[in-house]
Design an enzyme around this catalytic site. Structure first.
Site, PDB file in Angstrom:
ATOM      1  N   GLY A  99      -6.659 -15.398   2.764  1.00  0.00           N
ATOM      2  CA  GLY A  99      -7.956 -14.789   3.033  1.00  0.00           C
ATOM      3  C   GLY A  99      -8.171 -14.608   4.523  1.00  0.00           C
ATOM      4  CB  CYS A 144      -2.010 -17.839   3.750  1.00  0.00           C
ATOM      5  SG  CYS A 144      -2.486 -17.291   5.407  1.00  0.00           S
ATOM      6  CE1 TYR A 145     -10.148 -19.677   4.712  1.00  0.00           C
ATOM      7  CE2 TYR A 145     -10.275 -19.835   2.327  1.00  0.00           C
ATOM      8  CZ  TYR A 145     -10.879 -19.944   3.569  1.00  0.00           C
ATOM      9  OH  TYR A 145     -12.197 -20.332   3.667  1.00  0.00           O
ATOM     10  CG  HIS A 171       1.040 -14.053   2.968  1.00  0.00           C
ATOM     11  ND1 HIS A 171      -0.054 -14.017   2.143  1.00  0.00           N
ATOM     12  CD2 HIS A 171       0.565 -14.318   4.216  1.00  0.00           C
ATOM     13  CE1 HIS A 171      -1.155 -14.235   2.840  1.00  0.00           C
ATOM     14  NE2 HIS A 171      -0.811 -14.423   4.098  1.00  0.00           N
ATOM     15  CD  GLU A 218       1.274 -13.107  -1.021  1.00  0.00           C
ATOM     16  OE1 GLU A 218       0.164 -13.071  -0.468  1.00  0.00           O
ATOM     17  OE2 GLU A 218       2.005 -14.122  -1.038  1.00  0.00           O
ATOM     18  CB  SER A 256      -3.958  14.823  -8.777  1.00  0.00           C
ATOM     19  OG  SER A 256      -3.045  13.753  -9.014  1.00  0.00           O
ATOM     20  N   GLY A 257      -1.801  15.787 -11.148  1.00  0.00           N
ATOM     21  CA  GLY A 257      -0.394  16.096 -11.352  1.00  0.00           C
ATOM     22  C   GLY A 257       0.518  15.029 -10.812  1.00  0.00           C
ATOM     23  CG  ASP A 311      -0.922   7.054  -9.079  1.00  0.00           C
ATOM     24  OD1 ASP A 311       0.102   6.435  -9.416  1.00  0.00           O
ATOM     25  OD2 ASP A 311      -1.233   7.265  -7.889  1.00  0.00           O
ATOM     26  CB  SER A 312      -3.993  11.751 -12.269  1.00  0.00           C
ATOM     27  OG  SER A 312      -3.031  12.721 -11.929  1.00  0.00           O
ATOM     28  CE  LYS A 328       2.108   6.087  -6.413  1.00  0.00           C
ATOM     29  NZ  LYS A 328       1.275   7.244  -6.790  1.00  0.00           N
TER      30      LYS A 328
END
Length: 513
Positions: free
Chosen positions: A54, A81-82, A169, A171, A223-224, A227-228, A369
């Site tokens: 954080g 971390c935090y 981190h 990740e 949008s093509g 994702d969409s 993604k």
């Protein structure tokens, strides 16, 4: 789901990345914000807890804290971390606030064997740091298991209580063996892999059906891009003919984008209701004279909603708007769970108007993604859509630096087309994450045809990435770079200089604006 991983979010930019790595290892992950009473956490019946990083200092008044009652539950805990600093502070260790934080790569040395280091190669390895506080004295019962040159306590643990903590981190892509370290924690916690993308797909379809029951219609912003397209396929499987897809030609598309997208979508999904709307004048007129990128994004976000509302009125009563929003869009625009910093307003998140005339459906909001591509493959989305490079919703408006003028857009379209053609010709389409051109606002002197020229500069941006949270510039072959420069200067009127962007994310973002 009993035995899953519960992530307590303290506002890190990378919290969802922890969840993504957890899912990739086959474990179900759930994120809850910090600061809740203990009961909501424990009622999920988690098998292990991860305390995220954080932006706050654990020593600051009012900063997020860790309830000791959560530790008293006896669950295996990994503080990152935090999260490590909170473990130390909560259990009476000592922290200090440094004048200069530690950000970026560091070399990690193991001081003591730990279950977290099981099956890791011997020797030092690179980790990724991002912190201002440090643990000076670990709590009683904790052993120091790792350090860096500037950080005596970079990892600590109390195996008897199954409490583990690391300052770096694991990740992020830039930490070597980060995925293995997380996997070792899950094994130490006694968890069994129990998550598959097919299960996520079915659960999401069922959620959409419940949300839109019994007969509500949905407009999908198409949008093509991958994702969409994946979002639309999920919706089509959930509600069939109650889905209406709208593709908006905003005048900010790449060369031949509309035709290519329509052809690919109609070929793959002939039964899908897809409407193309020409709204170029709306977007370009409102962008006239605007140079600030945040203002551009907000104008575009508002214009999209106006166009969708107009089309919805033609189609009948539509209560829902579906978008292919991903987690990187969300975390850069506004933190969904914790107090992380806003980087930029994505048009489909921070750029949306406050009085939205639709309820939102965002089935991919917690995914990255690469996960969306896995999901798309699970759903049978064809490769020609699945492997398109990411293209920002605001389109070329944020790749034209400065005012968005028709002449600038035409120059950029041609330069961008050259970049895409040469990347594909070099066989790098799937090797790189994104490849595009940016048109700078400045001009420079050149010599063309034995005469003086005074033209624009085109920047080429090609990056490699796994999840768009971090990215590195692609080391393209010199021959490819030379071909790109030669073609753009010779084929694109108005450009007399080409530069290559060698910035990483962070500190830069992938897009320039």
């Amino acid at each position: 789901m009993a035995g899953h991983v519960l992530i307590v979010d303290y506002g890190s930019q990378f919290t969802q990345l922890i969840a993504r790595k957890t899912r990739a290892a086959g474990y179900y992950a759930e994120i809850l914000p910090a600061g809740l009473p203990v009961e909501p956490y424990l009622s999920r019946k988690p098998g292990a807890l991860i305390l995220s990083g954080g932006p706050a200092s654990a020593l600051e008044e009012g900063s997020p804290k860790l309830d000791p009652a959560l530790l008293a539950a006896g669950l295996p805990v990994l503080g990152i971390c935090y999260g490590m600093q909170l473990l130390a502070l909560t259990l009476n260790g000592k922290l200090s606030r440094e004048d200069h934080g530690e950000y970026g790569p560091a070399v990690f040395s193991r001081e003591k064997q730990s279950p977290l280091w099981d099956d890791l190669p011997t020797g030092e390895f690179q980790v990724w740091m991002s912190h201002g506080d440090r643990v000076m004295v670990p709590p009683e019962g904790f052993a120091i298991t790792g350090s860096t040159e500037t950080l005596p306590t970079a990892a600590m643990e109390c195996p008897e209580k199954r409490l583990y903590a690391i300052q770096f981190h694991p990740e992020v892509h830039h930490t070597a063996y980060g995925e293995k370290i997380l996997l070792n924690f899950f094994k130490t916690a006694g968890l069994s892999p129990n998550w598959r993308m097919s299960g996520f797909a079915q659960e999401t379809i069922e959620n959409i059906r419940r949300q839109t029951a019994p007969d509500k219609h949905v407009l999908c912003a198409l949008s093509g891009g991958v994702d969409s397209a994946v979002a639309a396929v999920l919706l089509a499987k959930a509600i069939g003919p109650r889905l209406h897809c709208v593709f908006v030609d905003n005048g900010l598309l790449r060369l031949n984008e509309l035709q290519e997208v329509q052809q690919a979508l109609k070929k793959a999904y002939p039964e899908m209701d897809i409407v193309a709307v020409d709204a170029a004048n709306v977007f370009l007129s409102r962008l006239a004279g605007v140079t600030d990128p945040e203002e551009k994004r907000k104008i575009i976000g508002h214009a999209f909603i106006e166009v969708f509302a107009r089309e919805a009125a033609k189609l009948g009563p539509i209560e829902f708007l579906a978008q292919g929003t991903l987690y990187p869009d969300v975390i850069e625009s506004i933190s969904p769970q914790g107090p992380s910093a806003m980087i930029k307003s994505h048009h489909n998140v921070g750029g949306l108007p406050k009085n939205l005339p639709f309820a939102l459906i965002e089935p991919l909001r917690d995914l990255f993604k690469d996960e969306v591509r896995v999901l798309g493959a699970e759903l049978g989305v064809p490769d020609e859509l699945l492997w398109r490079h990411p293209f920002p919703g605001p389109g070329l408006a944020i790749r034209v630096i400065g005012e968005v003028e028709p002449e600038s857009l035409e120059i950029l379209r041609k330069a961008d087309a050259v970049v895409r053609q040469e990347i594909e010709a070099a066989g790098l389409q799937r090797e790189v994450w994104q490849a595009f051109a940016v048109l700078l606002s400045n001009k420079s002197v050149g010599v063309m045809g034995d005469g003086r020229s005074y033209g624009r500069t085109a920047a080429i941006r090609v990056v490699t990435s796994v999840d768009a949270m971090t990215a590195d510039w692609a080391r393209l072959p010199y021959e490819t770079l030379a071909k790109l420069s030669s073609r753009i200067i010779n084929e694109v009127p108005g450009v007399n200089r080409v530069v290559y962007d060698i910035s990483t994310k962070p500190p830069s973002t992938i897009e320039w604006e």
